[in-house]
Scaffold this motif. Structure first.
Motif, PDB file in Angstrom:
ATOM      1  N   GLY A  73     -18.674  -2.893   6.134  1.00 25.99           N
ATOM      2  CA  GLY A  73     -19.812  -2.590   5.473  1.00 25.99           C
ATOM      3  C   GLY A  73     -19.710  -2.844   3.880  1.00 25.99           C
ATOM      4  O   GLY A  73     -18.797  -3.746   3.949  1.00 25.99           O
ATOM      5  N   PRO A  74     -20.773  -2.486   2.954  1.00 25.62           N
ATOM      6  CA  PRO A  74     -20.369  -3.005   1.681  1.00 25.62           C
ATOM      7  C   PRO A  74     -19.287  -2.733   1.056  1.00 25.62           C
ATOM      8  O   PRO A  74     -18.903  -3.649   0.295  1.00 25.62           O
ATOM      9  N   ARG A  75     -18.491  -1.527   1.411  1.00 25.83           N
ATOM     10  CA  ARG A  75     -17.295  -1.366   0.601  1.00 25.83           C
ATOM     11  C   ARG A  75     -16.315  -0.872   1.646  1.00 25.83           C
ATOM     12  O   ARG A  75     -15.160  -0.504   1.302  1.00 25.83           O
ATOM     13  N   ARG A  76     -16.285  -1.250   3.010  1.00 21.87           N
ATOM     14  CA  ARG A  76     -15.475  -1.030   3.806  1.00 21.87           C
ATOM     15  C   ARG A  76     -15.041  -2.274   4.529  1.00 21.87           C
ATOM     16  O   ARG A  76     -16.067  -2.984   5.227  1.00 21.87           O
ATOM     17  N   TRP A  77     -13.629  -2.160   4.772  1.00 16.87           N
ATOM     18  CA  TRP A  77     -13.156  -3.580   5.477  1.00 16.87           C
ATOM     19  C   TRP A  77     -12.101  -2.923   6.552  1.00 16.87           C
ATOM     20  O   TRP A  77     -11.585  -1.984   6.333  1.00 16.87           O
ATOM     21  N   ARG A  78     -11.857  -3.522   7.611  1.00 23.53           N
ATOM     22  CA  ARG A  78     -11.022  -3.182   8.377  1.00 23.53           C
ATOM     23  C   ARG A  78      -9.677  -3.845   8.125  1.00 23.53           C
ATOM     24  O   ARG A  78      -9.920  -5.372   7.720  1.00 23.53           O
ATOM     25  N   ALA A  79      -8.512  -3.378   8.224  1.00 25.29           N
ATOM     26  CA  ALA A  79      -7.325  -4.253   7.639  1.00 25.29           C
ATOM     27  C   ALA A  79      -5.770  -3.845   8.376  1.00 25.29           C
ATOM     28  O   ALA A  79      -6.051  -2.787   8.809  1.00 25.29           O
ATOM     29  N   PHE A  80      -5.272  -4.755   8.439  1.00 24.89           N
ATOM     30  CA  PHE A  80      -4.118  -4.659   8.956  1.00 24.89           C
ATOM     31  C   PHE A  80      -3.012  -4.149   7.840  1.00 24.89           C
ATOM     32  O   PHE A  80      -3.034  -4.714   6.655  1.00 24.89           O
ATOM     33  N   VAL A  81      -2.165  -3.309   8.100  1.00 23.63           N
ATOM     34  CA  VAL A  81      -1.503  -2.457   6.894  1.00 23.63           C
ATOM     35  C   VAL A  81       0.052  -2.520   7.220  1.00 23.63           C
ATOM     36  O   VAL A  81       0.229  -1.937   8.347  1.00 23.63           O
ATOM     37  N   ARG A  82       0.714  -3.228   6.320  1.00 19.52           N
ATOM     38  CA  ARG A  82       2.084  -3.242   6.286  1.00 19.52           C
ATOM     39  C   ARG A  82       2.736  -1.431   5.888  1.00 19.52           C
ATOM     40  O   ARG A  82       2.232  -1.192   4.652  1.00 19.52           O
ATOM     41  N   ASN A  83       3.466  -1.156   6.762  1.00 17.60           N
ATOM     42  CA  ASN A  83       3.957   0.150   6.318  1.00 17.60           C
ATOM     43  C   ASN A  83       2.783   1.106   6.694  1.00 17.60           C
ATOM     44  O   ASN A  83       2.900   2.341   6.016  1.00 17.60           O
ATOM     45  N   GLY A  84       1.801   0.715   7.595  1.00 19.46           N
ATOM     46  CA  GLY A  84       0.681   1.673   7.752  1.00 19.46           C
ATOM     47  C   GLY A  84       1.199   3.061   8.517  1.00 19.46           C
ATOM     48  O   GLY A  84       0.139   3.954   8.661  1.00 19.46           O
ATOM     49  N   ARG A  85       2.263   3.036   9.297  1.00 14.37           N
ATOM     50  CA  ARG A  85       2.576   4.269   9.847  1.00 14.37           C
ATOM     51  C   ARG A  85       2.937   5.492   8.863  1.00 14.37           C
ATOM     52  O   ARG A  85       2.737   6.537   9.160  1.00 14.37           O
ATOM     53  N   ARG A  86       2.792   5.177   7.623  1.00 15.25           N
ATOM     54  CA  ARG A  86       3.083   6.219   6.692  1.00 15.25           C
ATOM     55  C   ARG A  86       1.589   6.583   6.119  1.00 15.25           C
ATOM     56  O   ARG A  86       1.792   7.839   5.299  1.00 15.25           O
ATOM     57  N   LEU A  87       0.653   6.035   6.630  1.00 15.71           N
ATOM     58  CA  LEU A  87      -0.745   6.717   6.258  1.00 15.71           C
ATOM     59  C   LEU A  87      -1.287   7.591   7.162  1.00 15.71           C
ATOM     60  O   LEU A  87      -1.007   7.848   8.220  1.00 15.71           O
ATOM     61  N   ARG A  88      -1.943   8.630   6.583  1.00 15.69           N
ATOM     62  CA  ARG A  88      -3.089   9.504   7.397  1.00 15.69           C
ATOM     63  C   ARG A  88      -4.288   9.382   6.783  1.00 15.69           C
ATOM     64  O   ARG A  88      -4.788   8.756   5.695  1.00 15.69           O
ATOM     65  N   ASP A  89      -5.233   9.770   7.616  1.00 10.41           N
ATOM     66  CA  ASP A  89      -6.760   9.728   7.406  1.00 10.41           C
ATOM     67  C   ASP A  89      -6.940  10.505   6.101  1.00 10.41           C
ATOM     68  O   ASP A  89      -6.330  11.463   5.727  1.00 10.41           O
ATOM     69  N   GLY A  90      -7.789   9.850   5.308  1.00  6.86           N
ATOM     70  CA  GLY A  90      -7.882  10.492   3.832  1.00  6.86           C
ATOM     71  C   GLY A  90      -7.026   9.891   2.890  1.00  6.86           C
ATOM     72  O   GLY A  90      -7.413  10.239   1.670  1.00  6.86           O
ATOM     73  N   ASP A  91      -5.932   9.272   3.075  1.00  2.00           N
ATOM     74  CA  ASP A  91      -5.061   8.984   2.289  1.00  2.00           C
ATOM     75  C   ASP A  91      -5.728   7.999   1.231  1.00  2.00           C
ATOM     76  O   ASP A  91      -6.292   6.755   1.691  1.00  2.00           O
ATOM     77  N   THR A  92      -5.407   8.111   0.053  1.00  2.00           N
ATOM     78  CA  THR A  92      -5.793   6.895  -1.065  1.00  2.00           C
ATOM     79  C   THR A  92      -4.855   5.773  -1.297  1.00  2.00           C
ATOM     80  O   THR A  92      -3.631   6.447  -1.654  1.00  2.00           O
ATOM     81  N   ILE A  93      -4.938   4.701  -1.276  1.00  2.00           N
ATOM     82  CA  ILE A  93      -3.940   3.564  -1.658  1.00  2.00           C
ATOM     83  C   ILE A  93      -4.310   2.966  -2.820  1.00  2.00           C
ATOM     84  O   ILE A  93      -5.560   2.543  -2.925  1.00  2.00           O
ATOM     85  N   ASP A  94      -3.327   3.220  -3.996  1.00  2.00           N
ATOM     86  CA  ASP A  94      -3.432   2.495  -5.047  1.00  2.00           C
ATOM     87  C   ASP A  94      -3.064   1.079  -5.063  1.00  2.00           C
ATOM     88  O   ASP A  94      -2.072   0.729  -4.993  1.00  2.00           O
ATOM     89  N   PHE A  95      -3.998  -0.129  -5.332  1.00  2.00           N
ATOM     90  CA  PHE A  95      -3.602  -1.327  -5.543  1.00  2.00           C
ATOM     91  C   PHE A  95      -3.420  -1.861  -6.844  1.00  2.00           C
ATOM     92  O   PHE A  95      -3.262  -3.002  -6.958  1.00  2.00           O
ATOM     93  N   GLY A  96      -3.513  -0.770  -7.904  1.00  2.00           N
ATOM     94  CA  GLY A  96      -3.279  -1.325  -9.027  1.00  2.00           C
ATOM     95  C   GLY A  96      -4.772  -1.934  -9.628  1.00  2.00           C
ATOM     96  O   GLY A  96      -5.408  -2.202  -8.954  1.00  2.00           O
ATOM     97  N   GLN A  97      -4.499  -2.248 -11.047  1.00  3.63           N
ATOM     98  CA  GLN A  97      -5.833  -2.957 -11.569  1.00  3.63           C
ATOM     99  C   GLN A  97      -7.240  -2.132 -11.429  1.00  3.63           C
ATOM    100  O   GLN A  97      -8.198  -2.644 -11.519  1.00  3.63           O
ATOM    101  N   ASP A  98      -6.845  -0.898 -11.378  1.00  3.44           N
ATOM    102  CA  ASP A  98      -8.147   0.146 -11.087  1.00  3.44           C
ATOM    103  C   ASP A  98      -8.950  -0.176  -9.879  1.00  3.44           C
ATOM    104  O   ASP A  98     -10.077  -0.067  -9.696  1.00  3.44           O
ATOM    105  N   VAL A  99      -7.988  -0.570  -8.797  1.00  2.17           N
ATOM    106  CA  VAL A  99      -8.724  -0.577  -7.474  1.00  2.17           C
ATOM    107  C   VAL A  99      -7.984   0.170  -6.532  1.00  2.17           C
ATOM    108  O   VAL A  99      -6.604   0.317  -6.314  1.00  2.17           O
TER     109      VAL A  99
END
Length: 344
Positions: free
Chosen positions: A84-110
């Motif tokens: 979608g316009p703002r949505r990507w499917r991604a392979f995530v390293r350390n992804g087992r630490r994630l839960r639905d609804g978690d926000t990932i901060d990538f720095g640089q206001d991203v």
């Protein structure tokens, strides 16, 4: 078929960490029916026939690798399919630490919100804010070098140019269509002068292209989908070339997979837009192409299965053994092969 049939020995020193310079100085192993010749990519104008048509992928690699944090945990993401316009499917390293609804901060206001973990371990990432995602990636992302290069050296400024083809115009890939990396303006002029023309299509290469085949049998392997488009003018040109006796030669497995997805059982290429997850293994009947120019691929990979489907498994095993013995360079920055089956 058993996946271990597609295995072969590859010394690590055969893996290229930088491309040839100039690009068309790369070596070219030509398999023309039963004959084998050692050439260079710059010799293509003398190797192909007038009336042949090369088909390139015009996708452009985006800075699709991101490093961030979910709380105190480090998280790495490699985007691989836009949903979608703002949505990507991604392979995530350390992804087992994630839960639905978690926000990932990538720095640089991203930042992005994770949801819907897939069976393959990937996550849907929805980027927050209102800026175009392309701008966010330019700010916070890195060029996604293939893992077999990234494991041996870091990406640098040279890769910003080296890992794009001269045809790159449609942003969206997370891996380069590497067979086209060998082409230069000088080579394209020589090809045109020899009566060999070209067309482009778009297939946004996903990170799934680098995933190992974990199944023991090819029937159990599931391909990742990639989005592509082949417009009506290109389809008509491909059909016209073959009707006139010319050959359609895909430059890269991505071009081949999209052409085959767009070609019916009647051999007619039709316009196409959407996702393709076509998986080509020995026994497949090629409908839309007459040859392939491609780099040398990983053992046990879906791409080595594809070239084995085109030329025969025994033929490709022998060709790769020849390439290893004669010092050809493998993978994304390596040398190339031109595969012209007996029927072409």
């Amino acid at each position: 078929m058993k996946v271990d049939l597609f295995d072969f020995d590859l010394p690590p020193e055969r893996i290229a960490l930088r491309p040839a310079s100039p690009r068309d100085a790369a070596r070219l192993l030509v398999l023309d029916g039963a004959t084998t010749r050692d050439r260079h990519v710059r010799d293509l104008a003398d190797t192909l026939r007038p009336g042949d048509l090369l088909v390139f992928n015009d996708t452009r690699v985006i800075p699709a690798q991101l490093d961030g944090r979910r709380g105190e945990a480090k998280v790495g993401a490699t985007l691989h399919l836009r949903e979608g316009p703002r949505r990507w499917r991604a392979f995530v390293r350390n992804g087992r630490r994630l839960r639905d609804g978690d926000t990932i901060d990538f720095g640089q206001d991203v930042a992005a919100v994770a949801s819907e973990r897939g069976e393959d371990g990937s996550w849907a990432l929805t980027f927050t804010g209102h800026e175009r995602v392309e701008l966010l990636l330019e700010r916070a992302g890195r060029m996604p070098l293939p893992p077999y290069i990234a494991a041996r050296r870091a990406a640098d400024a040279r890769d910003l140019a080296d890992y794009q083809t001269i045809f790159a115009s449609e942003p969206g890939a997370v891996a380069a269509p590497t067979a086209a990396l060998h082409f230069t303006p000088e080579l394209m002029a020589a090809l045109s002068g020899a009566g060999i023309e070209h067309e482009t299509l778009t297939l946004h290469v996903g990170a799934g292209t680098f995933l190992p085949v974990k199944a023991e049998d090819t029937d159990a392997h599931r391909m990742h989908a990639e989005w592509g488009r082949l417009d009506i003018a290109t389809a008509e040109r491909l059909n016209a070339v073959r009707a006139a006796g010319g050959r359609v030669i895909a430059v890269g497995t991505t071009s081949l997979r999209l052409i085959e997805s767009a070609t019916g059982e009647d051999g007619v290429v039709r316009p196409w837009e959407g996702n393709t997850a076509i998986f080509i293994t020995p026994g497949y009947r090629f409908r839309g192409i007459d040859g392939l120019l491609t780099n040398f691929h990983l053992p046990r990979s879906t791409l080595f299965m594809l070239v084995s489907a085109l030329m025969g498994l025994d033929r490709m095993q022998a060709a790769y053994a020849h390439a290893v013995e004669n010092g050809y360079r493998f993978y994304s920055y390596g040398d190339a092969s031109l595969l012209l089956p007996e029927t072409a």
